[in-house]
Scaffold this active site. Structure first.
Site, PDB file in Angstrom:
ATOM      1  N   ARG A   1      -0.607  -9.130  13.615  1.00 30.60           N
ATOM      2  CA  ARG A   1      -1.157  -8.105  12.709  1.00 30.60           C
ATOM      3  C   ARG A   1      -2.112  -8.756  11.700  1.00 30.60           C
ATOM      4  O   ARG A   1      -3.135  -8.178  11.338  1.00 30.60           O
ATOM      5  CB  ARG A   1      -0.019  -7.360  11.998  1.00 30.60           C
ATOM      6  CG  ARG A   1       0.687  -6.391  12.949  1.00 30.60           C
ATOM      7  CD  ARG A   1       2.066  -6.006  12.476  1.00 30.60           C
ATOM      8  NE  ARG A   1       2.072  -5.154  11.304  1.00 30.60           N
ATOM      9  CZ  ARG A   1       3.156  -4.961  10.543  1.00 30.60           C
ATOM     10  NH1 ARG A   1       4.300  -5.544  10.829  1.00 30.60           N
ATOM     11  NH2 ARG A   1       3.085  -4.167   9.504  1.00 30.60           N
TER      12      ARG A   1
ATOM     13  N   ARG B   1      11.457  -1.125  12.133  1.00 33.08           N
ATOM     14  CA  ARG B   1      10.167  -1.244  12.823  1.00 33.08           C
ATOM     15  C   ARG B   1      10.114  -2.514  13.658  1.00 33.08           C
ATOM     16  O   ARG B   1      10.279  -3.618  13.140  1.00 33.08           O
ATOM     17  CB  ARG B   1       9.038  -1.289  11.785  1.00 33.08           C
ATOM     18  CG  ARG B   1       8.743   0.047  11.164  1.00 33.08           C
ATOM     19  CD  ARG B   1       7.700  -0.064  10.070  1.00 33.08           C
ATOM     20  NE  ARG B   1       6.447  -0.689  10.502  1.00 33.08           N
ATOM     21  CZ  ARG B   1       5.370  -0.752   9.740  1.00 33.08           C
ATOM     22  NH1 ARG B   1       5.370  -0.221   8.525  1.00 33.08           N
ATOM     23  NH2 ARG B   1       4.268  -1.336  10.176  1.00 33.08           N
TER      24      ARG B   1
ATOM     25  N   ARG C   1      11.622  -6.510   4.894  1.00 33.84           N
ATOM     26  CA  ARG C   1      11.541  -5.078   5.146  1.00 33.84           C
ATOM     27  C   ARG C   1      12.058  -4.759   6.548  1.00 33.84           C
ATOM     28  O   ARG C   1      12.697  -3.734   6.770  1.00 33.84           O
ATOM     29  CB  ARG C   1      10.072  -4.629   5.006  1.00 33.84           C
ATOM     30  CG  ARG C   1       9.843  -3.151   5.232  1.00 33.84           C
ATOM     31  CD  ARG C   1       8.425  -2.745   4.910  1.00 33.84           C
ATOM     32  NE  ARG C   1       7.478  -3.099   5.942  1.00 33.84           N
ATOM     33  CZ  ARG C   1       6.157  -2.905   5.862  1.00 33.84           C
ATOM     34  NH1 ARG C   1       5.629  -2.385   4.765  1.00 33.84           N
ATOM     35  NH2 ARG C   1       5.348  -3.251   6.837  1.00 33.84           N
TER      36      ARG C   1
ATOM     37  N   LYS D   1       0.833  -1.213   0.000  1.00 34.91           N
ATOM     38  CA  LYS D   1       0.000   0.000   0.000  1.00 34.91           C
ATOM     39  C   LYS D   1       0.868   1.264   0.000  1.00 34.91           C
ATOM     40  O   LYS D   1       0.644   2.179  -0.786  1.00 34.91           O
ATOM     41  CB  LYS D   1      -0.926   0.037   1.233  1.00 34.91           C
ATOM     42  CG  LYS D   1      -1.890  -1.137   1.320  1.00 34.91           C
ATOM     43  CD  LYS D   1      -2.877  -0.982   2.474  1.00 34.91           C
ATOM     44  CE  LYS D   1      -2.260  -1.034   3.862  1.00 34.91           C
ATOM     45  NZ  LYS D   1      -1.687  -2.344   4.233  1.00 34.91           N
TER      46      LYS D   1
ATOM     47  N   ARG E   1      -9.562   0.613   9.204  1.00 33.97           N
ATOM     48  CA  ARG E   1      -9.167  -0.763   9.481  1.00 33.97           C
ATOM     49  C   ARG E   1     -10.210  -1.471  10.340  1.00 33.97           C
ATOM     50  O   ARG E   1     -10.024  -2.641  10.660  1.00 33.97           O
ATOM     51  CB  ARG E   1      -7.851  -0.782  10.228  1.00 33.97           C
ATOM     52  CG  ARG E   1      -6.619  -1.037   9.347  1.00 33.97           C
ATOM     53  CD  ARG E   1      -5.422  -0.803  10.226  1.00 33.97           C
ATOM     54  NE  ARG E   1      -4.244  -1.537   9.908  1.00 33.97           N
ATOM     55  CZ  ARG E   1      -3.155  -0.991   9.366  1.00 33.97           C
ATOM     56  NH1 ARG E   1      -3.154   0.256   8.980  1.00 33.97           N
ATOM     57  NH2 ARG E   1      -2.074  -1.705   9.207  1.00 33.97           N
TER      58      ARG E   1
HETATM   59  P1  AMP Z   1       0.877   0.232   8.932  1.00 37.97           P
HETATM   60  O1  AMP Z   1       2.086   1.078   8.713  1.00 37.97           O
HETATM   61  O2  AMP Z   1      -0.313   0.692   8.150  1.00 37.97           O
HETATM   62  O3  AMP Z   1       1.141  -1.235   8.761  1.00 37.97           O
HETATM   63  O4  AMP Z   1       0.467   0.434  10.464  1.00 37.97           O
HETATM   64  C1  AMP Z   1       1.343   0.076  11.506  1.00 37.97           C
HETATM   65  C2  AMP Z   1       0.567  -0.068  12.798  1.00 37.97           C
HETATM   66  O5  AMP Z   1      -0.046   1.183  13.132  1.00 37.97           O
HETATM   67  C3  AMP Z   1      -0.583  -1.059  12.778  1.00 37.97           C
HETATM   68  O6  AMP Z   1      -0.155  -2.387  13.016  1.00 37.97           O
HETATM   69  C4  AMP Z   1      -1.450  -0.526  13.920  1.00 37.97           C
HETATM   70  O7  AMP Z   1      -0.897  -0.848  15.171  1.00 37.97           O
HETATM   71  C5  AMP Z   1      -1.314   0.976  13.729  1.00 37.97           C
HETATM   72  N1  AMP Z   1      -2.345   1.497  12.813  1.00 37.97           N
HETATM   73  C6  AMP Z   1      -2.169   2.065  11.592  1.00 37.97           C
HETATM   74  N2  AMP Z   1      -3.346   2.424  11.041  1.00 37.97           N
HETATM   75  C7  AMP Z   1      -4.298   2.070  11.941  1.00 37.97           C
HETATM   76  C8  AMP Z   1      -5.713   2.144  11.949  1.00 37.97           C
HETATM   77  N3  AMP Z   1      -6.404   2.647  10.919  1.00 37.97           N
HETATM   78  N4  AMP Z   1      -6.360   1.672  13.063  1.00 37.97           N
HETATM   79  C9  AMP Z   1      -5.700   1.185  14.111  1.00 37.97           C
HETATM   80  N5  AMP Z   1      -4.370   1.043  14.149  1.00 37.97           N
HETATM   81  C10 AMP Z   1      -3.670   1.482  13.076  1.00 37.97           C
END
Ligand code: AMP
Length: 190
Positions: free
Chosen positions: A146, A134, A128, A14, A89
């Site tokens: 996740r 991270r 990654r 994404k 989400r």
């Molecule tokens: P991402 O970079 O999109 O994979 O997000 C990393 C982490 O941020 C996720 O595993 C969640 O812990 C948190 N996160 C990101 N977007 C959301 C969302 N829309 N709702 C809840 N947690 C989020």
């Protein structure tokens, strides 16, 4: 105005695709994951509140996430469109987003999923994790969590958007250019 939700499991690409799409279609890119990470790095109150969930691979509570998203949108009211990456989400987030956009006479135009197989994705995330720094990318238990969060809370959004006739999916496996082209061919028909 076009408002697109880029949908997909962790590691589906994404963020990578958003970088191309935002330029091509002049969209404001909002990645909730990036905003959380920025806040963690800068030790803000939001960052401190979100960190414990993110490090476990859990979703951050809806109340915090929705408030943050709305404030990001409000910083960009002159935008010609938004590209939402990693939001919504949960169903509560999707409903909140619809209601919030409605207050501005806006709406989601389409949700586009990047499809890919879990085994490919876990491999990609571990790879990654070697460079992203991270914590949630480096530990297979957190990564699996996740995916569990995705399956339980995020996957139901597919039906949510299908009911609104706004759900599209493209094959997320291929070169970056191939996937960008597949996304582009959906966007151009909207
Ligand atoms: P991402 O970079 O999109 O994979 O997000 C990393 C982490 O941020 C996720 O595993 C969640 O812990 C948190 N996160 C990101 N977007 C959301 C969302 N829309 N709702 C809840 N947690 C989020």
């Amino acid at each position: 105005m076009i408002n697109i939700v880029l949908f997909g499991k962790p590691g589906a690409g994404k963020g990578t695709q958003a970088e191309f799409l935002k330029e091509k279609y002049n969209l404001v890119h909002i990645s909730t994951g990036d905003i959380f990470r920025f806040n963690i790095k800068n030790e803000t109150e939001l960052g401190k509140a979100a960190q414990v969930y993110i490090n476990r691979g859990d979703l951050v509570p809806d109340s915090l996430t929705i408030k943050m998203l709305e404030s990001e949108v409000n910083k960009n009211t002159e935008a010609s469109g938004f590209l939402f990456d990693g939001f919504p989400r949960t169903e509560a987030q999707a409903i909140a987003l619809d209601n919030f956009l409605k207050t501005k006479d806006w709406q989601i135009t389409a949700t586009i999923a990047l499809d890919a197989d879990d085994t490919v994705l876990v491999e990609r995330i571990l790879e990654r994790g070697k460079t992203s720094g991270r914590a949630d990318d480096q530990d297979e238990v957190k990564i699996r969590n996740r995916y569990a969060e995705y399956n339980e809370k995020t996957a139901p959004l597919i039906d949510f958007y299908k009911k609104q006739n706004k759900f599209y999916a493209v094959n997320g496996i291929g070169t970056i250019t191939e996937v960008t082209e597949r996304l582009g061919s959906v966007i151009e028909k909207l």
